[in-house]
Design a protein around this motif. Sequence first.
Motif, PDB file in Angstrom:
ATOM      1  N   VAL A  37       0.796  -1.223   0.000  1.00  0.00           N
ATOM      2  CA  VAL A  37       0.000   0.000   0.000  1.00  0.00           C
ATOM      3  C   VAL A  37       0.831   1.277   0.000  1.00  0.00           C
ATOM      4  N   ASP A  38       2.083   1.230   0.427  1.00  0.00           N
ATOM      5  CA  ASP A  38       2.888   2.439   0.489  1.00  0.00           C
ATOM      6  C   ASP A  38       3.919   2.424  -0.633  1.00  0.00           C
ATOM      7  N   GLU A  39       3.796   3.373  -1.559  1.00  0.00           N
ATOM      8  CA  GLU A  39       4.633   3.384  -2.751  1.00  0.00           C
ATOM      9  C   GLU A  39       6.112   3.567  -2.415  1.00  0.00           C
ATOM     10  N   HIS A  40       6.415   4.462  -1.468  1.00  0.00           N
ATOM     11  CA  HIS A  40       7.808   4.730  -1.129  1.00  0.00           C
ATOM     12  C   HIS A  40       8.453   3.516  -0.467  1.00  0.00           C
ATOM     13  N   ILE A  41       7.683   2.846   0.386  1.00  0.00           N
ATOM     14  CA  ILE A  41       8.194   1.636   1.032  1.00  0.00           C
ATOM     15  C   ILE A  41       8.434   0.547  -0.008  1.00  0.00           C
ATOM     16  N   ALA A  42       7.484   0.371  -0.921  1.00  0.00           N
ATOM     17  CA  ALA A  42       7.596  -0.671  -1.941  1.00  0.00           C
ATOM     18  C   ALA A  42       8.752  -0.409  -2.898  1.00  0.00           C
ATOM     19  N   ASP A  43       9.084   0.866  -3.102  1.00  0.00           N
ATOM     20  CA  ASP A  43      10.200   1.197  -3.995  1.00  0.00           C
ATOM     21  C   ASP A  43      11.560   0.915  -3.356  1.00  0.00           C
ATOM     22  N   PHE A  44      11.614   0.971  -2.019  1.00  0.00           N
ATOM     23  CA  PHE A  44      12.899   0.818  -1.331  1.00  0.00           C
ATOM     24  C   PHE A  44      13.100  -0.587  -0.764  1.00  0.00           C
ATOM     25  N   TYR A  45      11.992  -1.209  -0.332  1.00  0.00           N
ATOM     26  CA  TYR A  45      12.057  -2.538   0.277  1.00  0.00           C
ATOM     27  C   TYR A  45      11.268  -3.539  -0.562  1.00  0.00           C
ATOM     28  N   LYS A  46      11.643  -4.808  -0.432  1.00  0.00           N
ATOM     29  CA  LYS A  46      10.824  -5.870  -1.011  1.00  0.00           C
ATOM     30  C   LYS A  46      10.619  -6.951   0.048  1.00  0.00           C
ATOM     31  N   LEU A  47       9.407  -7.466   0.114  1.00  0.00           N
ATOM     32  CA  LEU A  47       9.095  -8.527   1.062  1.00  0.00           C
ATOM     33  C   LEU A  47       9.669  -9.832   0.525  1.00  0.00           C
ATOM     34  N   ASP A  48      10.654 -10.362   1.217  1.00  0.00           N
ATOM     35  CA  ASP A  48      11.346 -11.567   0.767  1.00  0.00           C
ATOM     36  C   ASP A  48      10.583 -12.819   1.166  1.00  0.00           C
ATOM     37  N   ALA A  49      10.139 -12.897   2.425  1.00  0.00           N
ATOM     38  CA  ALA A  49       9.419 -14.090   2.883  1.00  0.00           C
ATOM     39  C   ALA A  49       8.790 -13.838   4.239  1.00  0.00           C
ATOM     40  N   ILE A  50       7.713 -14.564   4.514  1.00  0.00           N
ATOM     41  CA  ILE A  50       7.116 -14.631   5.847  1.00  0.00           C
ATOM     42  C   ILE A  50       7.461 -16.005   6.409  1.00  0.00           C
ATOM     43  N   VAL A  51       8.175 -16.022   7.531  1.00  0.00           N
ATOM     44  CA  VAL A  51       8.627 -17.267   8.151  1.00  0.00           C
ATOM     45  C   VAL A  51       7.844 -17.471   9.444  1.00  0.00           C
ATOM     46  N   THR A  52       7.130 -18.581   9.546  1.00  0.00           N
ATOM     47  CA  THR A  52       6.327 -18.880  10.724  1.00  0.00           C
ATOM     48  C   THR A  52       6.960 -20.030  11.498  1.00  0.00           C
ATOM     49  N   VAL A  53       7.238 -19.800  12.778  1.00  0.00           N
ATOM     50  CA  VAL A  53       7.788 -20.832  13.646  1.00  0.00           C
ATOM     51  C   VAL A  53       6.634 -21.527  14.361  1.00  0.00           C
ATOM     52  N   VAL A  54       6.611 -22.854  14.286  1.00  0.00           N
ATOM     53  CA  VAL A  54       5.535 -23.661  14.857  1.00  0.00           C
ATOM     54  C   VAL A  54       6.099 -24.516  15.986  1.00  0.00           C
ATOM     55  N   ASP A  55       5.478 -24.468  17.142  1.00  0.00           N
ATOM     56  CA  ASP A  55       5.867 -25.280  18.294  1.00  0.00           C
ATOM     57  C   ASP A  55       5.291 -26.679  18.103  1.00  0.00           C
ATOM     58  N   ALA A  56       6.150 -27.650  17.769  1.00  0.00           N
ATOM     59  CA  ALA A  56       5.671 -28.998  17.448  1.00  0.00           C
ATOM     60  C   ALA A  56       4.899 -29.624  18.611  1.00  0.00           C
ATOM     61  N   ARG A  57       5.293 -29.307  19.825  1.00  0.00           N
ATOM     62  CA  ARG A  57       4.656 -29.944  20.977  1.00  0.00           C
ATOM     63  C   ARG A  57       3.263 -29.397  21.244  1.00  0.00           C
ATOM     64  N   HIS A  58       3.057 -28.107  21.002  1.00  0.00           N
ATOM     65  CA  HIS A  58       1.776 -27.483  21.344  1.00  0.00           C
ATOM     66  C   HIS A  58       0.992 -27.006  20.120  1.00  0.00           C
ATOM     67  N   ALA A  59       1.468 -27.316  18.927  1.00  0.00           N
ATOM     68  CA  ALA A  59       0.859 -26.760  17.717  1.00  0.00           C
ATOM     69  C   ALA A  59      -0.606 -27.155  17.563  1.00  0.00           C
ATOM     70  N   ASP A  60      -0.932 -28.416  17.780  1.00  0.00           N
ATOM     71  CA  ASP A  60      -2.319 -28.840  17.590  1.00  0.00           C
ATOM     72  C   ASP A  60      -3.253 -28.086  18.526  1.00  0.00           C
ATOM     73  N   GLN A  61      -2.829 -27.900  19.772  1.00  0.00           N
ATOM     74  CA  GLN A  61      -3.637 -27.141  20.726  1.00  0.00           C
ATOM     75  C   GLN A  61      -3.812 -25.706  20.256  1.00  0.00           C
ATOM     76  N   HIS A  62      -2.729 -25.077  19.809  1.00  0.00           N
ATOM     77  CA  HIS A  62      -2.812 -23.689  19.342  1.00  0.00           C
ATOM     78  C   HIS A  62      -3.716 -23.579  18.118  1.00  0.00           C
ATOM     79  N   LEU A  63      -3.591 -24.519  17.200  1.00  0.00           N
ATOM     80  CA  LEU A  63      -4.394 -24.477  15.974  1.00  0.00           C
ATOM     81  C   LEU A  63      -5.865 -24.730  16.275  1.00  0.00           C
TER      82      LEU A  63
END
Length: 335
Positions: free
Chosen positions: A125-151
């Motif tokens: 949404v912000d043109e100046h931000i988009a011109d200077f930065y690029k979104l490389d990736a969204i990394v999500t850390v999942v707790d294997a022991r509690h993931a099912d409960q959280h989900l």
Amino acid sequence: MPIAEQTADPRIPVTVLTGFLGAGKTTLLNHLLTANHGQKIAVIVNEFGEIGIDNQLVVGADEEIFEMNNGCICCTVRGDLIRILSELMAAKQGGGSRKKVNFDRVLIETTGLADPAPVAQTFFVDEHIADFYKLDAIVTVVDARHADQHLDEGHEAQEQVAFADVLLVNKVDLVSEEQLAQLEQRLQTMNPLAKLYRTQQSDIDVHKILGINAFDLEQKLELEPGFLEEEHHDHDDEVASLFFRENRPLDLNKLERFLQVWLSEHGADTFRYKGILHIQGVKQRIIFQGIHMLFASTPDKEWKPNETPRSEFVVIGRNLDEAWFRQQFAACIAG
């Protein structure tokens, strides 16, 4: 070993770290800051004030609550994220109130209860931000022991999985192989586009999460031509994915009408969507991706002579009406 330079795109790459409370985001952040990647990293977190950590720049953002999409969705966002990114931009260029700061990439660590969408939308949404930065990736850390409960208990955890380009299943040493396999199947059903890695103490090769162009679909298709070739799976979670493939060309006018109805009625529940489109009368592939009701479509290279033009895209969201989507999409076929 230095991360490979992305010579085709001079913008500063940004990686967003997300994950539920206690999953291991801060451990991952510390790992990335101390790894031998040969780059200087600016870090934006919201748990701290403005302090220095290992000579890296750490800036804090205050949280604000914004009601978006006509009250349909309530998002927790960093209200001054754009301001902070702008200050970093000025600092790198040697302007503004800050002294000149040199950095090669940005890491944004969100809170454990945060929806990643508003952060990602900043780069749309912000043109100046988009011109200077690029979104490389969204990394999500999942707790294997509690993931099912959280989900099972919270939509925040499901949304964090839905927005991920990379899923780190952490604390794998605390669960059995059978539990891991079941969890990974659940995660891949919710988000078939994300790369999935197992970790202990959030320890992973930085080259698997930094500089991977996961959010740049055009470059992603260049590196992995079959990136979108996923199959649809049945699911029980509210968050799930739909995969579409069609060899016949699409009618642009019909497609635009479909998008208008789709995003006005279902945009709040549509988290991520990305793909390539085969449009009647257009020689080029059309790259199509978006977050909620914000999307972009750009012409790509022409279809190769030995390539079968076809549309392929994935929609990830909550409580998607698959029959409706498929009926509406079928109505977009030219002819």
